[in-house]
Design a protein around this motif. Structure first.
Motif, PDB file in Angstrom:
ATOM      1  N   THR A 188       1.826   3.175  -1.544  1.00 21.81           N
ATOM      2  CA  THR A 188       1.775   2.455   0.008  1.00 21.81           C
ATOM      3  C   THR A 188       3.211   2.042   0.393  1.00 21.81           C
ATOM      4  N   LEU A 189       3.476   1.771   1.693  1.00 23.15           N
ATOM      5  CA  LEU A 189       4.570   1.446   2.396  1.00 23.15           C
ATOM      6  C   LEU A 189       4.348   0.164   3.095  1.00 23.15           C
ATOM      7  N   LYS A 190       5.201  -0.780   2.396  1.00 22.26           N
ATOM      8  CA  LYS A 190       5.273  -2.172   2.861  1.00 22.26           C
ATOM      9  C   LYS A 190       6.370  -2.525   3.998  1.00 22.26           C
ATOM     10  N   TRP A 191       5.588  -2.974   5.285  1.00 15.44           N
ATOM     11  CA  TRP A 191       7.019  -3.207   6.142  1.00 15.44           C
ATOM     12  C   TRP A 191       7.608  -4.365   5.565  1.00 15.44           C
ATOM     13  N   PRO A 192       9.070  -4.355   6.022  1.00 16.78           N
ATOM     14  CA  PRO A 192       9.858  -3.214   6.649  1.00 16.78           C
ATOM     15  C   PRO A 192      10.467  -2.124   5.781  1.00 16.78           C
ATOM     16  N   ASN A 193      10.550  -2.576   4.412  1.00 14.64           N
ATOM     17  CA  ASN A 193      11.602  -1.472   3.934  1.00 14.64           C
ATOM     18  C   ASN A 193      11.036  -1.392   2.313  1.00 14.64           C
ATOM     19  N   VAL A 226       8.342   0.183  -0.920  1.00 15.93           N
ATOM     20  CA  VAL A 226       7.539   1.341  -1.270  1.00 15.93           C
ATOM     21  C   VAL A 226       7.122   0.588  -2.449  1.00 15.93           C
ATOM     22  N   LEU A 227       5.391   0.613  -2.524  1.00 19.37           N
ATOM     23  CA  LEU A 227       4.704   0.064  -3.483  1.00 19.37           C
ATOM     24  C   LEU A 227       3.913   1.167  -4.258  1.00 19.37           C
ATOM     25  N   ILE A 228       3.887   1.044  -5.807  1.00 14.01           N
ATOM     26  CA  ILE A 228       2.992   1.830  -6.530  1.00 14.01           C
ATOM     27  C   ILE A 228       1.856   0.998  -7.015  1.00 14.01           C
ATOM     28  N   ASN A 229       0.425   0.972  -6.623  1.00 12.69           N
ATOM     29  CA  ASN A 229      -0.453   0.170  -7.399  1.00 12.69           C
ATOM     30  C   ASN A 229       0.112  -1.335  -6.915  1.00 12.69           C
ATOM     31  N   GLY A 230       0.440  -1.719  -5.707  1.00 13.97           N
ATOM     32  CA  GLY A 230       0.871  -3.054  -5.537  1.00 13.97           C
ATOM     33  C   GLY A 230       2.171  -3.375  -5.716  1.00 13.97           C
ATOM     34  N   GLY A 231       2.941  -2.825  -6.865  1.00 15.19           N
ATOM     35  CA  GLY A 231       4.210  -3.395  -7.241  1.00 15.19           C
ATOM     36  C   GLY A 231       5.148  -2.557  -6.603  1.00 15.19           C
ATOM     37  N   LYS A 268      -0.026   5.845   8.410  1.00 16.91           N
ATOM     38  CA  LYS A 268      -1.005   6.357   7.330  1.00 16.91           C
ATOM     39  C   LYS A 268      -1.007   5.964   6.070  1.00 16.91           C
ATOM     40  N   HIS A 269       0.337   5.394   5.612  1.00 20.59           N
ATOM     41  CA  HIS A 269       0.152   4.945   4.154  1.00 20.59           C
ATOM     42  C   HIS A 269       0.572   3.276   4.131  1.00 20.59           C
ATOM     43  N   ALA A 270       0.307   2.655   5.269  1.00 23.25           N
ATOM     44  CA  ALA A 270       0.851   1.400   5.361  1.00 23.25           C
ATOM     45  C   ALA A 270       0.145   0.156   4.651  1.00 23.25           C
TER      46      ALA A 270
END
Length: 251
Positions: free
Chosen positions: A105-110, A112-117, A202-204
């Protein structure tokens, strides 16, 4: 060992500089900005003084990716900031070659997460005296094989390998990232930020959920509604919609 730009699928029109050790690839990009005329990736096998957003330390030892893309985009600082979303989309596409994209997932603003980490961070810096930037640096750090320890982190660091992803050398990952970034850049040029924004949303992470944004002066809680045409975070608060240009986000 081949340099990344010697791989057959390295994107046309981009150069690459590979360093064994450097203080930070962002600092190196600033030192070289005047002399580089082509889009250039600067990759280091090890950084000794890496930094993230708001000057925070970023630990990037060997076997993780430390890289900065130096661009001369001939645009305003506001338009240059859109490259944070270009980079996030590119990171998602590159990572998805090695792990199920549904975990990303992509976390605003900058971030990138995998499984929330947190697996990757993006940092933009630019320089310019007039209405246009003279150069733009897009710094990217990715935990490919090692997740540094950050006590009390809201989003604990994770690594691609640690979350079940396929092992990948940093040079190979840079080729995948550079190729994905070049594709996203073409989308930006051809279709504008609206398409980049659409792909990002789409991936936010936590879109449609209640989140908290902390600026330098206030804490704002609201429903994560969207990002607007300028990339601002839009929250639906008790007092109505709020567009937030810069903040740390928590959920």
């Amino acid at each position: 060992m081949k340099r990344p730009d010697q791989y057959p699928n390295w994107p046309e029109g981009y150069r690459c500089i590979v360093l064994d050790t450097v203080d930070s690839t962002m600092a190196e990009a600033a030192r070289r900005a005047r002399d580089l005329d082509y889009p250039t990736w600067i990759m280091a096998h090890e950084q000794t003084d890496a930094r993230g957003r708001r000057g925070r330390a970023w630990e990037n030892p060997k076997n993780n990716l430390s890289a900065t893309l130096l661009l001369k985009p001939l645009c305003t600082a506001q338009l240059a900031a859109q490259h944070s979303f270009v980079a996030a989309n590119a990171l998602l596409e590159a990572l998805s070659l090695y792990i199920d994209r549904r975990k990303i997932t992509l976390k605003w603003p900058n971030d990138v997460l995998i499984n929330g980490g947190k697996v990757a961070g993006i940092l933009l810096e630019s320089s310019g005296r007039g209405p246009f930037v003279d150069w733009l640096s897009v710094g990217i750090g990715v935990n490919l094989s090692y997740a540094p320890s950050v006590p009390d982190a809201t989003f604990p660091p994770v690594s691609l390998a640690g979350e079940g992803g396929e092992p990948v050398p940093s040079a190979d990952f840079l080729v995948a990232l550079a190729t994905a970034f070049a594709t996203q850049e073409k989308k930006l040029d051809a279709m504008g930020f609206g398409r980049i924004r659409e792909d990002w949303l789409k991936h936010a992470a936590k879109l449609g959920d209640t989140i908290t944004a902390r600026t330098a002066t206030e804490t704002i809680e609201g429903l994560f509604d969207t990002i607007d045409k300028d990339g601002n975070l839009v929250l639906i608060t008790a007092k109505g919609p709020r567009a937030i240009p810069a903040a740390d986000v928590y959920f």
